[in-house]
Design a protein around this motif. Structure first.
Motif, mmCIF file in Angstrom:
data_model
loop_
_atom_site.group_PDB
_atom_site.id
_atom_site.type_symbol
_atom_site.label_atom_id
_atom_site.label_comp_id
_atom_site.label_asym_id
_atom_site.label_seq_id
_atom_site.Cartn_x
_atom_site.Cartn_y
_atom_site.Cartn_z
ATOM 1 N N ALA A 39 0.788 -1.294 0.026
ATOM 2 C CA ALA A 39 -0.015 -0.070 -0.033
ATOM 3 C C ALA A 39 0.699 1.329 0.011
ATOM 4 O O ALA A 39 0.631 2.330 -0.578
ATOM 5 C CB ALA A 39 -0.901 -0.024 1.300
ATOM 6 N N LEU A 43 0.747 4.139 -2.730
ATOM 7 C CA LEU A 43 0.479 5.476 -2.373
ATOM 8 C C LEU A 43 1.520 6.321 -2.836
ATOM 9 O O LEU A 43 1.446 7.308 -3.365
ATOM 10 C CB LEU A 43 -0.011 5.353 -0.813
ATOM 11 C CG LEU A 43 -1.210 5.000 -0.599
ATOM 12 C CD1 LEU A 43 -1.283 4.827 0.945
ATOM 13 C CD2 LEU A 43 -2.504 5.706 -0.890
ATOM 14 N N SER A 61 -6.607 2.889 3.089
ATOM 15 C CA SER A 61 -5.591 1.759 2.522
ATOM 16 C C SER A 61 -5.337 0.907 4.008
ATOM 17 O O SER A 61 -5.070 -0.321 4.025
ATOM 18 C CB SER A 61 -4.382 2.378 2.123
ATOM 19 O OG SER A 61 -4.628 2.750 0.574
ATOM 20 N N CYS A 65 -5.780 -2.979 4.385
ATOM 21 C CA CYS A 65 -4.591 -3.904 4.796
ATOM 22 C C CYS A 65 -5.001 -4.674 6.019
ATOM 23 O O CYS A 65 -4.702 -5.910 6.229
ATOM 24 C CB CYS A 65 -3.463 -3.090 5.079
ATOM 25 S SG CYS A 65 -2.673 -2.278 3.490
ATOM 26 N N VAL A 94 -8.428 -6.882 -2.183
ATOM 27 C CA VAL A 94 -7.078 -5.971 -2.533
ATOM 28 C C VAL A 94 -6.670 -5.943 -3.821
ATOM 29 O O VAL A 94 -6.481 -4.889 -4.047
ATOM 30 C CB VAL A 94 -5.671 -6.523 -1.318
ATOM 31 C CG1 VAL A 94 -4.610 -5.869 -1.673
ATOM 32 C CG2 VAL A 94 -6.221 -6.584 0.029
ATOM 33 N N ASP A 97 -9.309 -3.424 -5.282
ATOM 34 C CA ASP A 97 -8.973 -2.211 -4.577
ATOM 35 C C ASP A 97 -7.784 -1.159 -5.377
ATOM 36 O O ASP A 97 -7.769 -0.091 -5.687
ATOM 37 C CB ASP A 97 -9.261 -1.966 -3.386
ATOM 38 C CG ASP A 97 -10.613 -1.788 -2.762
ATOM 39 O OD1 ASP A 97 -11.607 -1.968 -3.603
ATOM 40 O OD2 ASP A 97 -10.569 -1.270 -1.522
ATOM 41 N N ALA A 98 -6.874 -2.204 -5.560
ATOM 42 C CA ALA A 98 -5.612 -1.696 -5.913
ATOM 43 C C ALA A 98 -5.764 -1.327 -7.457
ATOM 44 O O ALA A 98 -5.169 -0.147 -8.059
ATOM 45 C CB ALA A 98 -4.298 -2.692 -5.904
#
Length: 134
Positions: A39, A43, A61, A65, A94, A97-98
């Motif tokens: 993450a 970011l 995030s 996580c 995940v 979302d990523a």
């Protein structure tokens, strides 16, 4: 945004559910560390594009996580079908979302939206399916 807040609340509920189902272990911590590194890199690479929304993305995030670490670390360490469904569902969430975050700033091409939605709904199917074994 309201959407991010709703998902954040959902993740908090999942954390509570999975901690109750899978007591905390070293696997949770290992998954959390790996997810936080992932993450942070994501970011950092998109910090300029995220601009003033970066703190909101960072909080989301962090909670994502923790939720995923509970699903991956807890579910993956049980060696049961419920655990496999939980871990795979958390991992796919995940991933989805990523991809979604990346798509906010970069064009993923015509198949990007499909990949996001298929991985998202498959993650929900697996997480929901894991409840059948509870």
């Amino acid at each position: 945004s309201w959407g991010m807040g709703a998902f954040l609340l959902g993740h908090i509920v999942m954390i509570a559910f999975w901690i109750n189902l899978f007591p905390l272990s070293a696997a949770h911590l290992a998954c959390l560390v790996l997810l936080l590194v992932f993450a942070a890199v994501l970011l950092w690479k998109n910090r300029e594009d995220a601009g003033k929304n970066l703190p909101s993305f960072a909080v989301y995030s962090l909670v994502l996580c923790v939720m995923a670490a509970c699903g991956l670390g807890g579910g993956g360490s049980t060696y049961t079908l419920q655990g496999v469904f939980t871990a795979c569902g958390a991992g796919l969430f995940v991933f989805s979302d990523a991809l979604l975050f990346h798509s906010l700033f970069h064009d993923l091409g015509p198949s990007g939206s499909w990949l996001i939605m298929i991985s998202y709904y498959l993650s929900l199917l697996l997480i929901g399916g894991s409840c059948l074994f509870a």
